[in-house]
Scaffold this motif. Structure first.
Motif, PDB file in Angstrom:
ATOM      1  N   GLU A 141       1.436  -0.636 -13.432  1.00  0.00           N
ATOM      2  CA  GLU A 141       1.950   0.024 -12.221  1.00  0.00           C
ATOM      3  C   GLU A 141       2.851   1.197 -12.586  1.00  0.00           C
ATOM      4  N   MET A 142       3.634   1.028 -13.633  1.00  0.00           N
ATOM      5  CA  MET A 142       4.564   2.101 -14.010  1.00  0.00           C
ATOM      6  C   MET A 142       3.841   3.312 -14.583  1.00  0.00           C
ATOM      7  N   ILE A 143       2.821   3.102 -15.410  1.00  0.00           N
ATOM      8  CA  ILE A 143       2.155   4.291 -15.986  1.00  0.00           C
ATOM      9  C   ILE A 143       1.151   4.924 -15.020  1.00  0.00           C
ATOM     10  N   THR A 144       0.699   4.180 -14.012  1.00  0.00           N
ATOM     11  CA  THR A 144      -0.280   4.769 -13.079  1.00  0.00           C
ATOM     12  C   THR A 144       0.324   5.103 -11.718  1.00  0.00           C
ATOM     13  N   GLY A 145       1.486   4.547 -11.404  1.00  0.00           N
ATOM     14  CA  GLY A 145       2.090   4.764 -10.090  1.00  0.00           C
ATOM     15  C   GLY A 145       1.379   4.009  -8.974  1.00  0.00           C
ATOM     16  N   LEU A 146       0.518   3.062  -9.321  1.00  0.00           N
ATOM     17  CA  LEU A 146      -0.241   2.320  -8.306  1.00  0.00           C
ATOM     18  C   LEU A 146       0.433   0.990  -7.971  1.00  0.00           C
ATOM     19  N   ASP A 147       0.097   0.437  -6.809  1.00  0.00           N
ATOM     20  CA  ASP A 147       0.568  -0.882  -6.388  1.00  0.00           C
ATOM     21  C   ASP A 147      -0.633  -1.836  -6.507  1.00  0.00           C
ATOM     22  N   LEU A 148      -0.666  -2.609  -7.568  1.00  0.00           N
ATOM     23  CA  LEU A 148      -1.848  -3.443  -7.819  1.00  0.00           C
ATOM     24  C   LEU A 148      -2.017  -4.547  -6.776  1.00  0.00           C
ATOM     25  N   VAL A 149      -0.914  -5.076  -6.273  1.00  0.00           N
ATOM     26  CA  VAL A 149      -1.034  -6.110  -5.236  1.00  0.00           C
ATOM     27  C   VAL A 149      -1.599  -5.485  -3.954  1.00  0.00           C
ATOM     28  N   GLY A 150      -1.149  -4.269  -3.651  1.00  0.00           N
ATOM     29  CA  GLY A 150      -1.679  -3.567  -2.484  1.00  0.00           C
ATOM     30  C   GLY A 150      -3.181  -3.353  -2.613  1.00  0.00           C
ATOM     31  N   LEU A 151      -3.616  -2.961  -3.793  1.00  0.00           N
ATOM     32  CA  LEU A 151      -5.054  -2.760  -4.013  1.00  0.00           C
ATOM     33  C   LEU A 151      -5.817  -4.081  -3.917  1.00  0.00           C
ATOM     34  N   GLN A 152      -5.201  -5.167  -4.384  1.00  0.00           N
ATOM     35  CA  GLN A 152      -5.855  -6.481  -4.251  1.00  0.00           C
ATOM     36  C   GLN A 152      -6.105  -6.801  -2.780  1.00  0.00           C
ATOM     37  N   ILE A 153      -5.117  -6.479  -1.948  1.00  0.00           N
ATOM     38  CA  ILE A 153      -5.260  -6.765  -0.517  1.00  0.00           C
ATOM     39  C   ILE A 153      -6.352  -5.872   0.094  1.00  0.00           C
ATOM     40  N   ASP A 154      -6.345  -4.594  -0.260  1.00  0.00           N
ATOM     41  CA  ASP A 154      -7.400  -3.685   0.222  1.00  0.00           C
ATOM     42  C   ASP A 154      -8.788  -4.247  -0.087  1.00  0.00           C
ATOM     43  N   VAL A 155      -8.972  -4.614  -1.355  1.00  0.00           N
ATOM     44  CA  VAL A 155     -10.279  -5.080  -1.811  1.00  0.00           C
ATOM     45  C   VAL A 155     -10.648  -6.402  -1.133  1.00  0.00           C
ATOM     46  N   ALA A 156      -9.647  -7.285  -0.949  1.00  0.00           N
ATOM     47  CA  ALA A 156      -9.912  -8.584  -0.315  1.00  0.00           C
ATOM     48  C   ALA A 156     -10.316  -8.402   1.143  1.00  0.00           C
ATOM     49  N   GLU A 157      -9.826  -7.329   1.762  1.00  0.00           N
ATOM     50  CA  GLU A 157     -10.212  -7.050   3.153  1.00  0.00           C
ATOM     51  C   GLU A 157     -11.599  -6.429   3.241  1.00  0.00           C
ATOM     52  N   GLY A 158     -12.193  -6.133   2.093  1.00  0.00           N
ATOM     53  CA  GLY A 158     -13.531  -5.545   2.071  1.00  0.00           C
ATOM     54  C   GLY A 158     -13.523  -4.033   2.051  1.00  0.00           C
ATOM     55  N   LYS A 159     -12.341  -3.427   1.940  1.00  0.00           N
ATOM     56  CA  LYS A 159     -12.276  -1.968   1.883  1.00  0.00           C
ATOM     57  C   LYS A 159     -12.818  -1.460   0.553  1.00  0.00           C
ATOM     58  N   LYS A 160     -13.271  -0.221   0.578  1.00  0.00           N
ATOM     59  CA  LYS A 160     -13.647   0.436  -0.680  1.00  0.00           C
ATOM     60  C   LYS A 160     -12.383   0.775  -1.442  1.00  0.00           C
ATOM     61  N   LEU A 161     -12.440   0.731  -2.772  1.00  0.00           N
ATOM     62  CA  LEU A 161     -11.280   1.148  -3.569  1.00  0.00           C
ATOM     63  C   LEU A 161     -10.889   2.555  -3.133  1.00  0.00           C
ATOM     64  N   PRO A 162      -9.623   2.778  -2.785  1.00  0.00           N
ATOM     65  CA  PRO A 162      -9.239   4.091  -2.260  1.00  0.00           C
ATOM     66  C   PRO A 162      -9.069   5.136  -3.364  1.00  0.00           C
ATOM     67  N   LEU A 163      -9.552   4.879  -4.568  1.00  0.00           N
ATOM     68  CA  LEU A 163      -9.442   5.881  -5.632  1.00  0.00           C
ATOM     69  C   LEU A 163     -10.649   5.859  -6.550  1.00  0.00           C
ATOM     70  N   CYS A 164     -10.970   7.021  -7.100  1.00  0.00           N
ATOM     71  CA  CYS A 164     -12.026   7.070  -8.108  1.00  0.00           C
ATOM     72  C   CYS A 164     -11.361   7.107  -9.480  1.00  0.00           C
ATOM     73  N   GLN A 165     -12.189   6.920 -10.492  1.00  0.00           N
ATOM     74  CA  GLN A 165     -11.673   6.900 -11.862  1.00  0.00           C
ATOM     75  C   GLN A 165     -10.848   8.148 -12.175  1.00  0.00           C
ATOM     76  N   GLU A 166     -11.310   9.298 -11.685  1.00  0.00           N
ATOM     77  CA  GLU A 166     -10.613  10.553 -12.020  1.00  0.00           C
ATOM     78  C   GLU A 166      -9.235  10.628 -11.376  1.00  0.00           C
ATOM     79  N   ASP A 167      -9.046   9.861 -10.283  1.00  0.00           N
ATOM     80  CA  ASP A 167      -7.732   9.870  -9.617  1.00  0.00           C
ATOM     81  C   ASP A 167      -6.699   9.041 -10.377  1.00  0.00           C
ATOM     82  N   ILE A 168      -7.183   8.202 -11.290  1.00  0.00           N
ATOM     83  CA  ILE A 168      -6.259   7.295 -11.974  1.00  0.00           C
ATOM     84  C   ILE A 168      -5.800   7.966 -13.258  1.00  0.00           C
ATOM     85  N   ARG A 169      -4.562   8.404 -13.255  1.00  0.00           N
ATOM     86  CA  ARG A 169      -3.998   9.113 -14.403  1.00  0.00           C
ATOM     87  C   ARG A 169      -2.929   8.262 -15.016  1.00  0.00           C
TER      88      ARG A 169
END
Ligand code: MV4
Length: 498
Positions: free
Chosen positions: A305-333
């Motif tokens: 989370e610190m090196i990417t600035g992402l919220d992994l728990v938030g993404l887990q919830i997104d994915v569990a709700e059936g949403k598409k991952l809100p980022l592509c590989q190129e967005d992950i720096r």
């Protein structure tokens, strides 16, 4: 698409608080479950609702599937987050949630089961083209002992016998020559049987001085899989991680890309959904081998989370709700360097024995780039029933040296009294030449710190160990004194270092 309105957290301690924080940001209600040892624990107080699920031992509370499912039904929770440990990698529990119409925030039960069987995982890697250590393809039970001995001789000693249902080092035996082979298979089998109720074992080439490097991956329900770079977790003690960092000092951009690609292939091989980690061993020639896949959010996720600035728990919830991952590989720096130290209520000067008692003082460090995930507060007791981790201290800085300096400062700023902790040990490691120049491997703790026999002295930096043990005994006397004079001295951490 189901939208999650209430999450039951089937866990305790810092990870429960971590999950509650993200839920609150999203206006999702939270339900804590708790044992009799956790009636006043922070996770219970922080959640919107709480349900008592049994006695202190986890076998009578946090591991009782029916009680947890009942608590979810009773409170109307539409999802269960299992955290890590406890039921997080239990395929049967994930299945039960599904049967009850409750969203399990994690992968499908089939993916958990496939990766939980280490021989099955090897077969999947073979198909996916992911490198793994040479060894037997299937469990040894299918072959006679002479045939297996032949295979072991072909791979070349030393070899490692591992439990198919294993992980975390249980049921493992290193075998240095053929004379010990049969005996080791027998003892590994009986340990595997008693630990996992599954006596199947297999053989791998033993990699002697590996580094443990794992890749965070994330998959949605629509077939998209991304990675979030690696974490280096070679500083471990008895299969318990103590310090993790990202990025790893040893990976070149080219190797990082190859390993990330392998991690994504590993995830795809079992139809993975959610947050997962693919563990590799990396040898000194920078060959990498698949070790296992952890089908959960891991303890050390804050480093990512610190090196990417992402919220992994938030993404887990997104994915569990059936949403598409809100980022592509190129967005992950990746940005800068992060380190995590796990602070345990264990005494490093006394073979890391659990040190139980009240946290008469617990003052956490802060400042830019410092994050503390704690599951216990000042004035509370460290329960004897569970893992004795008090907190995870994480730092982020622009580069590795700055992150190390920040971590040392934060460790010095951290004030804990009432129990002995692994803080002095973490400081010892961060100040160690082998850590600073990045030449450590998975044997670091045993080789550089554990002084057991006098004959070991010729291998270690005597001065460093003696000075660290002296510092620890200072700390020890402080931690047992609660006089005001003593705490005022302790709070002078900002005085110039000697
Ligand atoms: C290995 C290995 C060397 N060679 N496999 C330890 C826990 C379990 N997940 C697998 N483990 C290992 N598997 C081969 N073929 C060395 C270890 C190992 C280890 C791995 C990662 C981090 C620390 C470790 C400490 C001791 C052994």
């Amino acid at each position: 698409m189901p939208s999650i309105k209430k999450v039951l957290i089937a866990n305790r301690g810092e990870i429960s608080l971590r999950i509650i924080r993200t839920c609150r940001e999203r206006n999702i209600r939270t339900v804590a479950v708790y044992s009799s040892a956790d009636e006043t624990s922070p996770h219970v107080l922080a959640a919107d609702q709480s349900v008592h699920i049994g006695n202190a031992p986890s076998a009578e509370s946090y591991l009782v599937m029916e009680r947890i499912i009942d608590a979810a039904k009773k409170t109307g929770a539409d999802a269960i987050h299992p955290g890590y440990g406890f039921l997080s990698e239990n395929a049967q529990f994930a299945h039960l949630c599904g049967e009850e119409g409750i969203i399990f925030i994690g992968p499908e039960p089939g993916s958990i089961a496939m990766m939980g069987d280490k021989t099955r995982a090897r077969e999947l890697m073979a198909k996916a083209g992911v490198p793994y250590p040479p060894g037997t393809e299937s469990a040894l039970e299918d072959k006679d002992i002479e045939e297996v001995k032949k295979i072991a001789a072909e791979i070349g000693y030393p070899v490692l016998i591992k439990a198919a249902a294993g992980g975390g080092g249980k049921g493992m035996r290193i075998v240095y020559s053929e004379v010990d082979f049969e005996k080791s298979v027998k003892s590994a089998r009986s340990e595997a049987k008693s630990s996992f109720g599954d006596e199947r074992v297999f053989v791998e080439k033993y990699l002697e001085e590996p580094r443990h490097i794992e890749f965070q991956i994330f998959a949605d329900q629509h077939g998209k899989v991304v990675h979030m770079f690696e974490r280096e977790c070679s500083i471990q003690r008895r299969h318990q991680k103590v310090i993790e960092e990202a990025p790893s000092e040893v990976l070149t951009e080219d190797l990082r890309e190859k390993m990330a690609e392998a991690a994504i292939a590993a995830a795809k091989s079992c139809g993975y959904v959610g947050a997962g980690t693919v563990e590799f061993l990396v040898d000194k020639h920078l060959n990498f081998y698949f070790l296992e896949m952890n089908t959960r959010l891991q303890v050390e996720h804050p480093v990512t989370e610190m090196i990417t600035g992402l919220d992994l728990v938030g993404l887990q919830i997104d994915v569990a709700e059936g949403k598409k991952l809100p980022l592509c590989q190129e967005d992950i720096r990746r940005n800068g360097h992060a380190i995590e130290c796990r602070v345990y209520a264990e005494d490093p000067a006394n073979q890391f024995l659990p040190s139980t008692g009240y946290l008469s003082r617990h003052r956490i460090p802060s400042g830019p780039g410092v994050r503390v995930d704690a599951g216990i507060e000042e004035g509370q007791e460290v329960p004897v029933y569970y893992d004795p981790m008090i907190s995870k201290l994480c730092v982020h800085a622009s580069g590795r040296n700055k992150a190390i300096s920040k971590m040392i400062r934060a460790l010095e700023e951290y004030e804990i009294s009432g129990v002995r902790t692994t803080i002095p040990f973490c400081k010892f490691t961060l100040e160690h030449e082998k850590f600073r120049n990045g030449t450590y491997d998975t044997h670091f703790v045993k080789d550089q710190f554990m002084v057991k026999k006098s004959s070991d002295f010729k291998h270690i930096n005597v001065a460093a160990v003696v000075s660290s043990l002296l510092k620890m005994s200072e700390n020890h006397s402080e931690s047992h004194s609660e006089s005001s004079a003593d705490s005022s001295r302790k709070s002078n951490w900002w005085r110039k270092r000697k």
